[in-house]
Write a protein that holds these residues in place. Structure first.
Motif, short mmCIF file in Angstrom:
data_model
loop_
_atom_site.label_atom_id
_atom_site.label_comp_id
_atom_site.label_asym_id
_atom_site.label_seq_id
_atom_site.Cartn_x
_atom_site.Cartn_y
_atom_site.Cartn_z
N LEU A 185 34.63 31.25 43.77
CA LEU A 185 34.24 31.55 44.76
C LEU A 185 34.77 30.71 46.09
CD1 LEU A 185 31.61 32.21 43.37
CD2 LEU A 185 31.19 33.86 45.73
N LEU A 186 36.26 31.54 46.59
CA LEU A 186 36.73 30.06 47.38
C LEU A 186 36.93 31.02 48.86
CD1 LEU A 186 38.82 27.96 47.72
CD2 LEU A 186 40.39 30.04 47.98
N PHE A 187 36.28 29.31 49.10
CA PHE A 187 36.49 29.80 51.20
C PHE A 187 37.58 28.93 51.96
CE2 PHE A 187 34.62 27.97 55.29
CZ PHE A 187 35.60 29.31 55.89
N GLN A 188 38.59 29.85 52.27
CA GLN A 188 39.57 29.00 51.84
C GLN A 188 40.97 29.29 53.35
OE1 GLN A 188 43.44 30.04 50.42
NE2 GLN A 188 43.52 32.52 50.70
N ASP A 205 51.72 35.78 47.32
CA ASP A 205 50.62 35.08 48.03
C ASP A 205 49.61 35.65 47.91
OD1 ASP A 205 52.80 33.37 48.80
OD2 ASP A 205 53.33 34.51 50.27
N VAL A 206 48.65 34.80 48.12
CA VAL A 206 46.72 35.25 47.91
C VAL A 206 46.49 35.21 49.51
CG1 VAL A 206 44.34 34.54 48.15
CG2 VAL A 206 45.87 34.33 45.93
N PRO A 207 46.36 36.45 50.37
CA PRO A 207 47.10 36.12 51.66
C PRO A 207 45.12 35.68 52.80
CG PRO A 207 46.58 38.38 50.81
CD PRO A 207 46.62 37.86 49.83
N PRO A 208 45.65 34.72 53.14
CA PRO A 208 44.44 33.83 54.20
C PRO A 208 43.94 34.96 55.09
CG PRO A 208 46.82 33.09 55.30
CD PRO A 208 47.01 33.68 54.00
N MET A 209 43.27 34.86 54.62
CA MET A 209 41.84 35.91 55.91
C MET A 209 40.80 35.29 56.59
SD MET A 209 42.32 39.66 54.33
CE MET A 209 41.19 40.28 55.21
N HIS A 210 40.42 35.58 58.26
CA HIS A 210 39.22 34.88 58.79
C HIS A 210 38.07 35.37 58.17
CE1 HIS A 210 37.47 32.26 61.60
NE2 HIS A 210 37.37 33.44 62.65
N HIS A 211 37.40 34.31 57.69
CA HIS A 211 35.92 34.41 57.43
C HIS A 211 36.06 35.47 55.78
CE1 HIS A 211 34.58 33.91 61.55
NE2 HIS A 211 34.63 32.81 60.92
N SER A 212 36.37 35.11 55.34
CA SER A 212 36.64 36.18 53.95
C SER A 212 36.30 34.98 52.68
CB SER A 212 37.99 36.57 53.69
OG SER A 212 39.03 35.11 53.21
N ILE A 213 35.95 35.84 51.81
CA ILE A 213 35.79 35.04 50.17
C ILE A 213 36.37 35.24 49.06
CG2 ILE A 213 34.51 34.26 48.88
CD1 ILE A 213 33.49 32.92 50.92
N VAL A 214 37.01 34.78 48.53
CA VAL A 214 38.55 35.71 47.44
C VAL A 214 37.74 34.90 46.08
CG1 VAL A 214 40.89 35.02 46.11
CG2 VAL A 214 40.54 34.58 49.12
N ILE A 215 37.55 36.07 45.49
CA ILE A 215 37.24 35.84 44.18
C ILE A 215 38.27 35.94 43.49
CG2 ILE A 215 35.29 37.30 42.52
CD1 ILE A 215 34.11 36.32 44.93
N ASN A 216 38.10 34.68 41.66
CA ASN A 216 38.43 34.85 40.79
C ASN A 216 37.93 34.63 39.51
OD1 ASN A 216 39.29 32.09 41.72
ND2 ASN A 216 40.09 32.43 39.33
N LEU A 217 38.26 35.56 38.50
CA LEU A 217 37.71 35.54 37.22
C LEU A 217 38.19 34.50 36.09
CD1 LEU A 217 37.99 39.08 36.41
CD2 LEU A 217 36.50 37.96 38.13
N GLY A 218 37.25 33.76 35.93
CA GLY A 218 38.15 32.22 35.48
C GLY A 218 38.04 32.76 33.68
N ASP A 219 38.41 31.94 32.44
CA ASP A 219 38.69 32.49 31.34
C ASP A 219 37.19 32.64 30.42
OD1 ASP A 219 40.97 31.58 31.57
OD2 ASP A 219 40.60 29.02 30.21
N GLN A 220 35.76 32.46 30.79
CA GLN A 220 34.59 33.21 30.15
C GLN A 220 34.77 34.91 30.09
OE1 GLN A 220 33.76 30.87 28.01
NE2 GLN A 220 35.08 29.68 29.17
N LEU A 221 35.32 35.31 31.24
CA LEU A 221 34.71 36.55 31.30
C LEU A 221 35.64 37.62 30.83
CD1 LEU A 221 33.95 36.76 35.50
CD2 LEU A 221 32.29 37.21 34.23
#
Length: 318
Positions: A185-188, A205-221
């Motif tokens: 969970l990324l707050f950028q 590009d992963v768009p920068p957005m105000h107050h959003s959280i970026v979700i990405n999946l790791g190898d375990q999932l």
């Protein structure tokens, strides 16, 4: 061109639920990333986290970073640097035991705010995992239990700043990699961009957005879903102007959790061919430390050679 998936979490509670669930599922299968808004974290908390993180960097870390750049002569590099990232970071551990009180240079108010932030993100991560379970046809709580181990999941935050870089073509902010763990969970920063993911052999590009959280999946999932959901390569491009803030929180399996594909997601043919390994998460992390900036597939193959030593019982429950 395809549009980067942005999910309004409020729509999960109304008549657009099915469409929103499908959007999340498609993002997990085809992007490995999506960005969420109206996720339940208060904008006041996010604004405070951002203000204090940027203030802490200015006060405690900026000069140290400049000294490092000067000592390594990075301002004058003429060829690509492949063993260093243009970032200033520190780490906070939340679970199974917090180290926030021990991390040096943090003001008490900042410690308190980051603790509250972590508690909110932990709840959000568990909610996201249950959304994945529903989309995958797994029983509610399956992924959380799969991560549990003896002492629960591991959960920590990497706080990074990417200062202006004079030669972003030669020095990456963060070199390309997939994340080793579970759900990130990324707050950028919403003003300074730089995060990119690899899709169909193109950097997007992963768009920068105000107050959003970026979700990405790791190898375990990827392993637990038997490849239905994917971890993907991503990187940070340093910028010539502006310092980019990045606060990435990693909700990962416990160190002793045994990871393997969910039986509901493996057909008979795959059971024979054994596409993904079973392993203890801590063993995977030891391997990952030396191979982070390489492709994930050889890591999975290496873990297969250790399978005979891993006992797979029923998934532990909390």
């Amino acid at each position: 061109m395809e549009t980067f998936p942005i999910v309004n979490m409020e729509k999960l509670n109304g008549e657009e639920r099915a469409t929103t669930m499908n959007l999340i599922n498609d993002a997990c299968e085809n992007w490995g990333f999506f960005e969420i808004v109206n996720h339940g974290l208060s904008t006041e908390l996010l604004d405070t986290v951002e203000k204090m993180t940027k203030g802490h960097y200015k006060k405690c870390m900026e000069d140290r970073f400049k000294e490092m750049v000067a000592s390594k002569g990075l301002e004058a590099v003429q060829s690509e640097i492949e063993d260093l990232d243009w970032e200033s970071t520190f780490y906070l551990r939340h679970l199974p035991e917090s180290n926030i009180s021990e991390v040096p240079d943090l003001e008490d108010e900042y410690r308190k705010v980051m603790k509250e932030f972590a508690e909110e993100l932990e709840k959000l991560a568990e909610n996201i995992l249950d959304i994945f379970c529903e989309n995958l046809g797994l029983e509610k709580g399956y992924l959380e239990k799969a991560f549990y181990g003896a002492k629960g999941p591991t959960f920590g935050t990497k706080v990074s700043n990417y200062p202006p870089c004079p030669k972003p073509d030669l020095i990456k902010g963060l070199r390309a990699h997939t994340d080793a763990g579970g759900v990130i969970l990324l707050f950028q920063d919403d003003k300074v961009s730089g995060l990119q993911l690899l899709k169909d052999d193109k950097w997007i590009d992963v768009p920068p957005m105000h107050h959003s959280i970026v979700i990405n999946l790791g190898d375990q999932l990827e392993v637990i879903t038997n490849g239905r959901y994917k971890s993907v390569m991503h990187r940070v491009i340093a910028q010539t102007d502006g310092t980019r803030m990045s606060i990435a929180s990693f909700y990962n399996p416990g160190s002793d959790a045994v990871i393997y594909p969910a039986s509901e997601l493996v057909n008979k043919e795959e059971k024979k061919n054994n596409m993904y390994p079973k392993f203890v998460f801590e063993d995977y992390m030891k391997l990952y430390e030396g191979l982070k900036f390489q492709a994930k597939e050889p890591r999975f193959e290496a873990m297969k050679t250790m399978e005979d030593t891993v006992g797979v019982g029923p998934i532990a429950t909390a």
